[in-house]
Write a protein that holds these residues in place. Structure first.
Motif: not given
Length: 288
Positions: A11-34
């Motif tokens: 599921w995470l792989e699909k979600v990450l690809w969706a963030y790669a396709g965002q119209t606004f890309r000026d953000f940092e991505l932090l993955i909080a892994d429990d």
């Protein structure tokens, strides 16, 4: 952009690809892994490289459900002044980040929601469906057997209609961890998420404290769109529910603002680990 995850690499792989396709890309991505196993780190590394999506992987040892602690670690590691929160099983529409950034306001937190998809539709979802944006298109969802009822209106791209729908909905603007955002300074003001809480209610408790601080929720469920992928919840127990209910009752009765055990108490815990995936290389470091 802070994403929580635990042992859901597909599921995470699909979600990450969706963030790669965002119209606004000026953000940092932090993955909080429990405490996920190695496969999650490998997915983050691979997608970061293939999609040119730099990601910071904040990880802690698996010692049961400790989502609040790993979220606090990610908050401390963040550098932006505005934080958007979601989960590693929520696929965002391509304008998701842009919408949160555009609608942010002083003295408010944004309250979105999620459209839950049936297991059968999740199983047939391919990476190409995600990368093309089909997963948040009404025609693809209906073809796959999704029956939204009145929720069909939550997929509109008409900004005026979406704003009107957010204004007239009877759903209260509460903090929903899969789709919400707030100023970073406000997270520190309430001492972050409550380490004493297990599954169920931890999001609402955080939102209650923001409200006691003086912030008001702004409804954006028709404008900031994510679809939620189906999964089991093995950490959901009656004991956890009871404990969370007790804490939330106390927060509301006493109008608590600061979590008793939160960001300020992270130093008392074992350190986490950060894995920074830059697409061209990987660096690791410890963080408290």
């Amino acid at each position: 952009m802070i994403l929580s995850t635990y042992n859901e690499p597909e599921w995470l792989e699909k979600v990450l690809w969706a963030y790669a396709g965002q119209t606004f890309r000026d953000f940092e991505l932090l993955i909080a892994d429990d405490g996920s196993e190695q496969e999650t780190a490998e997915v983050i590394r691979r997608v970061s490289r293939e999609a040119a999506l730099p990601a910071r992987h904040i990880w802690q040892e698996d010692r049961g459900f400790r989502k609040c602690q790993i979220l606090n670690r990610a908050v401390v590691a963040s550098t932006g002044d505005y934080l958007i929160f979601s989960d590693g099983d929520c696929v965002p529409r391509d304008d998701f980040v842009e919408t949160h950034v555009r609608l942010r306001q002083t003295g408010r937190f944004l309250s979105g929601g999620a459209l839950r998809l049936p297991q059968s539709l999740c199983d047939r979802m391919s990476l190409d469906d995600v990368r093309s944006g089909r997963v948040t298109r009404l025609d693809w969802l209906l073809e796959g057997g999704w029956r939204p009822g009145h929720r069909i209106f939550r997929l509109t791209r008409n900004r005026r209609l979406a704003r009107w729908l957010d204004g007239v909905t009877t759903t209260k603007a509460v903090w929903n961890g899969g789709n919400a955002s707030v100023w970073r300074e406000s997270v520190f003001a309430v001492n972050g998420f409550d380490h004493e809480m297990g599954y169920k209610g931890q999001d609402r408790a955080f939102g209650n404290r923001l409200e006691h601080l003086g912030l008001r929720g702004l409804q954006v469920r028709h404008r900031a769109v994510v679809v939620h992928l189906a999964h089991d919840r093995p950490w959901a127990t009656l004991e956890a529910f009871a404990r969370s209910h007790e804490i939330r009752q106390r927060i509301r009765t006493d109008r608590e603002i600061r979590a008793r055990r939160g960001i300020a108490e992270l130093s008392e815990l074992e350190p986490g680990r950060e894995l920074t995936c830059l697409g061209t290389g990987v660096t690791t470091s410890a963080e408290g």
